[in-house]
Design an enzyme around this catalytic site. Sequence first.
Site, PDB file in Angstrom:
ATOM      1  N   ASP A  77       0.886  -1.154   0.000  1.00 22.81           N
ATOM      2  CA  ASP A  77       0.000   0.000   0.000  1.00 22.81           C
ATOM      3  C   ASP A  77       0.933   1.216   0.000  1.00 22.81           C
ATOM      4  O   ASP A  77       2.116   1.081   0.336  1.00 22.81           O
ATOM      5  CB  ASP A  77      -0.837  -0.081   1.288  1.00 22.81           C
TER       6      ASP A  77
ATOM      7  N   ASP B 253       0.033   5.038   1.002  1.00 26.67           N
ATOM      8  CA  ASP B 253      -0.091   6.069   2.041  1.00 26.67           C
ATOM      9  C   ASP B 253      -0.084   5.478   3.441  1.00 26.67           C
ATOM     10  O   ASP B 253      -0.876   4.591   3.753  1.00 26.67           O
ATOM     11  CB  ASP B 253      -1.380   6.870   1.807  1.00 26.67           C
TER      12      ASP B 253
HETATM   13  N1  LIG Z   1     -11.954  10.779  -0.211  1.00 25.10           N
HETATM   14  C1  LIG Z   1     -11.245  10.433   0.879  1.00 25.10           C
HETATM   15  N2  LIG Z   1      -9.994   9.957   0.716  1.00 25.10           N
HETATM   16  C2  LIG Z   1      -9.327   9.625   1.823  1.00 25.10           C
HETATM   17  C3  LIG Z   1      -9.845   9.754   3.118  1.00 25.10           C
HETATM   18  N3  LIG Z   1      -8.912   9.330   4.008  1.00 25.10           N
HETATM   19  C4  LIG Z   1      -7.846   8.974   3.288  1.00 25.10           C
HETATM   20  N4  LIG Z   1      -8.074   9.157   1.970  1.00 25.10           N
HETATM   21  C5  LIG Z   1      -7.202   8.926   0.826  1.00 25.10           C
HETATM   22  O1  LIG Z   1      -7.077   7.544   0.623  1.00 25.10           O
HETATM   23  C6  LIG Z   1      -5.830   7.289   0.034  1.00 25.10           C
HETATM   24  C7  LIG Z   1      -5.167   6.180   0.841  1.00 25.10           C
HETATM   25  O2  LIG Z   1      -4.262   5.542  -0.003  1.00 25.10           O
HETATM   26  P1  LIG Z   1      -3.587   4.118   0.343  1.00 25.10           P
HETATM   27  O3  LIG Z   1      -2.273   4.182  -0.352  1.00 25.10           O
HETATM   28  O4  LIG Z   1      -3.439   4.019   1.821  1.00 25.10           O
HETATM   29  O5  LIG Z   1      -4.485   3.075  -0.220  1.00 25.10           O
HETATM   30  C8  LIG Z   1      -5.033   8.591   0.047  1.00 25.10           C
HETATM   31  O6  LIG Z   1      -5.069   9.167  -1.232  1.00 25.10           O
HETATM   32  C9  LIG Z   1      -5.806   9.447   1.011  1.00 25.10           C
HETATM   33  O7  LIG Z   1      -5.722  10.818   0.689  1.00 25.10           O
HETATM   34  C10 LIG Z   1     -11.156  10.270   3.262  1.00 25.10           C
HETATM   35  O8  LIG Z   1     -11.681  10.413   4.375  1.00 25.10           O
HETATM   36  N5  LIG Z   1     -11.810  10.591   2.112  1.00 25.10           N
HETATM   37 MG   LIG Z   2      -2.534   3.276   3.460  1.00 26.60          MG
END
Ligand SMILES: Nc1nc2c(ncn2[C@@H]2O[C@H](COP(=O)(O)O)[C@@H](O)[C@H]2O)c(=O)[nH]1
Ligand SMILES: [Mg+2]
Length: 457
Positions: free
Chosen positions: A63, A65
């Site tokens: 993953d 983030d």
């Molecule tokens: N629309 C929203 N996006 C969100 C939220 N919390 C996190 N995020 C986004 O998800 C991905 C996570 O990526 P990963 O690599 O861990 O799969 C990242 O782009 C965040 O900005 C939310 O509440 N709403």
């Molecule tokens: Mg993540």
Amino acid sequence: MDKGLGAGIGDIISHFQNSSCSDGVQEPCIWASPGGARKIDIGKQIFCNRSLNMKNIVAVGFDMDYTLAQYKPETFESLAYDGTVRKLVYDLGYPEELLEWSFDWKYMVRGLVLDKKRGNILKMDRHKYVKVAYHGFREMSKEEKVEAYGNTLIRDAFDEPDYALIDTLFSLAEAYLFAQLVDFMDNNPGKVSKSTDYVRMYKDVRAAVDLCHRDGTLKQMVAKDPKTYINEDRSIVPMLKMLRESGRSTFLVTNSLWDYTTIVMNFLCGSHTLDGGITCNSDWLLYFDVVITGSAKPGFFHEDNRANLFQVEPESGMLLNTDNGTPMPQVGDISPGLLLKEKNGTCRIFQGGSVGHLHKLLSIESSSQVLYVGDHIYGDILRSKKVLGWRTMLVVPELEREVELLWELRDLRKVSFRSFHHTSSMFYDNLRMLKSSIRSDSQYIATLIGRLQYRFT
Ligand SMILES: Nc1nc2c(ncn2[C@@H]2O[C@H](COP(=O)(O)O)[C@@H](O)[C@H]2O)c(=O)[nH]1
Ligand SMILES: [Mg+2]
């Protein structure tokens, strides 16, 4: 590296240690191994609750983030907090004094549960007993806790829609703001519209946070200056190289879209300019066989997921197999061209799709051959592990300090354990003596009574 990972990883590690990079320069050893090499700090080691034979793993996925990219909560979460407050004030009509509020990024932790109806923040144990409860920022008394959570015949599930789980580091600012708003509403009844209750406030905060993630409030700032918001990690590239040199496939599955993914991955894996900036190119793709962006996890892992898989053109970020934005009909199969690793071994980049697509792209025969590393217990781990049978690894940055503390205090714990052991043995000895003296006393009394009875009969 923890020895528990099995023999396989040792092979890969020694392989990596002996390897030199393509320009012939010997790279520094990043990993410890049974044969020696560098000692790894206790907080950086890997622990397992089930053995994993790396020999069976053919593909390792990540993953992005909060897994590869460790955000700095003091800057990144503050950004999310400030953006959310501005949306509450300017878009949702909350009072302007919210703009004066500040955020303590160390206050909230993952694992908390928000009680949306009552405006409470709960810490529960694994049996779902509420151990600590706060109303806003005020700790609730035992009586208040029992009244709210201890008197129901049917155990509360503490789940959506009445509760919200703080299960990702992205939610810390949201939880903090909810607690602030609860206090604010209690202390200033006239300042918030009458129709607003705690549930409404939570919905507003959630919507505002969600928008910050979608409208560029956060991502544009990170893209401008990644090093302010993301920790540099020089061990990522050697780790990916090590995995690839061991013959395994590597892949990335992230919910972030391509434009943001390539910026973050360039920062983590790419070359840095002298002034600390980053050069944006596609070099980081050399470390992956497949990259899936906009994956919509956890839905990505559902077996009945019918999401279309789009190929991404890296230079423009355009989706290739669409007809002016309309998905081209997919007959369920990926075109054979995509299945074959391209001759020059370049990474294939997609958006959307499902785990079925990924298995085909990587020619995975059994899902137990995949190891996936993520930070989100629901989004990354639960379904991929329980339903699919992927092997999983959870990244928990909070544990680093805990493990270090346990290690630092190990001598103290040994001493206190020894003193506890000593005190408890003394206690049990005394108890035994007391018991036997009671027994002999009662025997003596019984004999006495017997004699007396004999005399008077
Ligand atoms: N629309 C929203 N996006 C969100 C939220 N919390 C996190 N995020 C986004 O998800 C991905 C996570 O990526 P990963 O690599 O861990 O799969 C990242 O782009 C965040 O900005 C939310 O509440 N709403
Ligand atoms: Mg993540």
